[in-house]
Design a protein around this motif. Structure first.
Motif, short mmCIF file in Angstrom:
data_model
loop_
_atom_site.label_atom_id
_atom_site.label_comp_id
_atom_site.label_asym_id
_atom_site.label_seq_id
_atom_site.Cartn_x
_atom_site.Cartn_y
_atom_site.Cartn_z
N UNK A 5 1.78 -11.97 17.61
CA UNK A 5 3.21 -11.65 17.62
C UNK A 5 3.47 -10.27 18.23
N UNK A 6 2.65 -9.30 17.86
CA UNK A 6 2.87 -7.93 18.34
C UNK A 6 2.58 -7.79 19.83
N UNK A 7 1.69 -8.64 20.36
CA UNK A 7 1.40 -8.60 21.80
C UNK A 7 2.62 -9.05 22.60
N UNK A 8 3.33 -10.06 22.12
CA UNK A 8 4.55 -10.50 22.81
C UNK A 8 5.60 -9.39 22.78
N UNK A 22 7.52 -18.01 15.29
CA UNK A 22 8.85 -17.48 14.92
C UNK A 22 8.87 -15.96 14.78
N UNK A 23 7.79 -15.38 14.24
CA UNK A 23 7.72 -13.92 14.11
C UNK A 23 7.71 -13.28 15.49
N UNK A 24 6.98 -13.89 16.42
CA UNK A 24 6.91 -13.36 17.78
C UNK A 24 8.29 -13.33 18.43
N UNK A 25 9.10 -14.37 18.21
CA UNK A 25 10.45 -14.43 18.79
C UNK A 25 11.29 -13.26 18.29
N UNK A 43 10.12 -10.48 16.99
CA UNK A 43 9.52 -9.22 17.44
C UNK A 43 9.97 -8.90 18.87
N UNK A 44 10.12 -9.92 19.69
CA UNK A 44 10.61 -9.71 21.05
C UNK A 44 12.02 -9.12 21.01
N UNK A 45 12.86 -9.66 20.13
CA UNK A 45 14.22 -9.13 19.98
C UNK A 45 14.19 -7.69 19.48
N UNK A 46 13.35 -7.42 18.49
CA UNK A 46 13.23 -6.06 17.95
C UNK A 46 12.74 -5.07 19.00
N UNK A 47 11.79 -5.52 19.82
CA UNK A 47 11.25 -4.66 20.88
C UNK A 47 12.33 -4.32 21.91
N UNK A 48 13.17 -5.28 22.24
CA UNK A 48 14.24 -5.05 23.20
C UNK A 48 15.23 -4.00 22.68
N UNK A 59 11.64 -16.69 7.10
CA UNK A 59 12.81 -15.82 7.35
C UNK A 59 12.47 -14.37 7.05
N UNK A 60 11.79 -14.13 5.92
CA UNK A 60 11.40 -12.77 5.54
C UNK A 60 10.45 -12.17 6.57
N UNK A 61 9.48 -12.98 7.02
CA UNK A 61 8.53 -12.51 8.03
C UNK A 61 9.24 -12.16 9.33
N UNK A 62 10.23 -12.95 9.70
CA UNK A 62 10.97 -12.71 10.94
C UNK A 62 11.77 -11.40 10.85
#
Length: 254
Positions: A49-52, A206-209, A211-216, A5-8
């Motif tokens: 994760x950062x690539x996604x 889970x971090x990638x998911x 990160x995708x939301x954060x990027x949007x 959770x913290x990583x996400x």
């Protein structure tokens, strides 16, 4: 579960910031290091994760018309080759020797962007790019790709600054085009990390998911708010990279 959770949460924040002005690795890498994974696994998982996230951000910038594909078709191959070369050379040369050069450059970029009132505030780019400018851009793309594969910190800042100074983009267009090149170098490095088995998917997926939301969210803010919103964040993240790099050097003296 608490660790995931913290990583996400940290991944979401990292991707949000990174999609606006770069420097997200300053948040996501230290967060992943708290898992006690080996360093190479931390870097590989973060790259996954950062690539996604960079793909998501690139796609949104492209759909908003902030990406110059006529220009990028010349730059992307050089970035890809540069990144692969950088990862390969890293096996033979320690990355530490670059730190002093990067420290000076990233600090100058941060300070200059704060002091210059006009930097990146207007889009003065041309539809037809001169041959000399294009050649400089291709050399720049290779060098930044190499740097990202070889060392990495501050790549987003250097890319944005380069697009502003070389091609006269404003901060919004510079961020969009920089994110496309950053994604290219990320893919190149990610392939090598994956081949070497240096990705922990239990944390990475889970971090990638998130990160995708954060990027949007970050990309939408950058597009909607424009250069006046991006510029101060860009300057702060550039100086943050400087602090991140110089802190270990200062600590080693005491």
């Amino acid at each position: 579960m608490l660790t995931v959770v913290l990583l996400c949460v940290m991944g979401f924040i990292a991707a949000l910031v990174d999609s606006i002005a770069g420097g997200g690795g300053l948040i996501s890498v230290p967060a992943l290091m708290m898992t006690n994974l080996p360093t190479h696994m931390v870097l590989g998982t973060n790259k996954f994760a950062s690539t996604t996230a960079s793909f998501t951000s690139s796609l949104k910038f492209a759909k908003s018309g902030k990406v110059n594909f006529k220009l990028l078709k010349f730059l992307i191959p050089f970035t890809f080759i540069g990144s692969a070369t950088g990862v390969y050379v890293l096996k033979f040369i320690p990355a530490d020797f670059l730190k002093s050069i990067v420290l000076v450059l990233v600090l100058l970029i941060g300070v200059y962007s704060l002091k210059s009132k006009t930097l990146g505030m207007e889009d003065n780019s041309c539809d037809v790019i001169e041959k000399k400018t294009l050649i400089i851009g291709m050399i720049f793309a290779f060098c930044l790709g190499f740097y990202d594969g070889f060392f990495g910190p501050g790549t987003g800042s250097f890319l944005i600054f380069g697009f502003i100074k070389i091609f006269k983009f404003d901060f919004t267009k510079a961020s969009g085009n920089a994110k496309m090149l950053n994604f290219t170098s990320n893919v190149s490095a990610l392939i090598l990390f994956a081949i070497q088995g240096n990705i922990n998917y239990l944390f990475g997926i889970p971090v990638a998911i998130f990160m995708i939301l954060g990027a949007r969210v970050g990309t939408k803010l950058a597009i909607d708010k424009g250069p006046k919103f991006i510029k101060p964040i860009f300057a702060v993240m550039s100086i943050a990279v400087f602090i991140k790099l110089i802190f270990p050097l200062i600590s080693s003296l005491f």
